[in-house]
Design a protein around this motif. Sequence first.
Motif, PDB file in Angstrom:
ATOM      1  N   ASP A  65       0.832  -1.209   0.000  1.00  0.00           N
ATOM      2  CA  ASP A  65       0.000   0.000   0.000  1.00  0.00           C
ATOM      3  C   ASP A  65       0.862   1.253   0.000  1.00  0.00           C
ATOM      4  O   ASP A  65       0.580   2.219  -0.716  1.00  0.00           O
ATOM      5  CB  ASP A  65      -0.931   0.019   1.217  1.00  0.00           C
ATOM      6  CG  ASP A  65      -2.055  -0.989   1.114  1.00  0.00           C
ATOM      7  OD1 ASP A  65      -2.290  -1.509   0.006  1.00  0.00           O
ATOM      8  OD2 ASP A  65      -2.688  -1.258   2.160  1.00  0.00           O
ATOM      9  N   GLU A  69       0.899   4.021  -2.943  1.00  0.00           N
ATOM     10  CA  GLU A  69       0.549   5.415  -2.672  1.00  0.00           C
ATOM     11  C   GLU A  69       1.718   6.360  -2.950  1.00  0.00           C
ATOM     12  O   GLU A  69       1.549   7.391  -3.598  1.00  0.00           O
ATOM     13  CB  GLU A  69       0.092   5.564  -1.227  1.00  0.00           C
ATOM     14  CG  GLU A  69      -1.240   4.921  -0.952  1.00  0.00           C
ATOM     15  CD  GLU A  69      -1.603   4.904   0.524  1.00  0.00           C
ATOM     16  OE1 GLU A  69      -0.870   5.501   1.341  1.00  0.00           O
ATOM     17  OE2 GLU A  69      -2.618   4.281   0.857  1.00  0.00           O
ATOM     18  N   THR A  75      -4.346   5.781  -4.618  1.00  0.00           N
ATOM     19  CA  THR A  75      -4.744   5.352  -3.285  1.00  0.00           C
ATOM     20  C   THR A  75      -4.904   3.844  -3.290  1.00  0.00           C
ATOM     21  O   THR A  75      -5.233   3.242  -4.316  1.00  0.00           O
ATOM     22  CB  THR A  75      -6.080   5.998  -2.860  1.00  0.00           C
ATOM     23  OG1 THR A  75      -7.082   5.639  -3.815  1.00  0.00           O
ATOM     24  CG2 THR A  75      -5.946   7.505  -2.783  1.00  0.00           C
TER      25      THR A  75
END
Length: 155
Positions: A65, A69, A75
Amino acid sequence: MFTVGFLILVGRMSVFYFKSKSRNWAELWPFGLSATAFAAAGACAGGIIGTIMTWARNGVGKGGDYALEKGTGATHVQISRPAEFGTLSPFGAVIMLALIVVFVVLYKSAKKKPKRELSWGAPCGLTLGPFLGAVTLTPLINWIGHVSIEQTFFS
């Protein structure tokens, strides 16, 4: 989590296709065995192995993640429910433990290149397992356990 596993898989297949002169599929068996063993280990409902695999998968997921990002500005994907492996039967769990034993023995005895393949297959299987394992791997391992152990020794 999916990002990490998918990128490892794409990277390994790209190296195999573009850098390998022979394109011999046998070169991929350490990677495949490792990915299979760790995808199966991730299907443990609990216990020591299940707990460790969950911690590792969550850590790798956070790393994926973060990379998604910070690396792309995108996102991370919000999912409505977590990916589920399915449940290993007691006999499927024996097969999974056998895969882990084979992985450990191979890792300890491997030379540099197969050891690297084994090392990259582990996080790939661990992170792709929840997405692919429930559909293919967990039922297959349960079936192998049923046919090879339950029917042979307990019927």
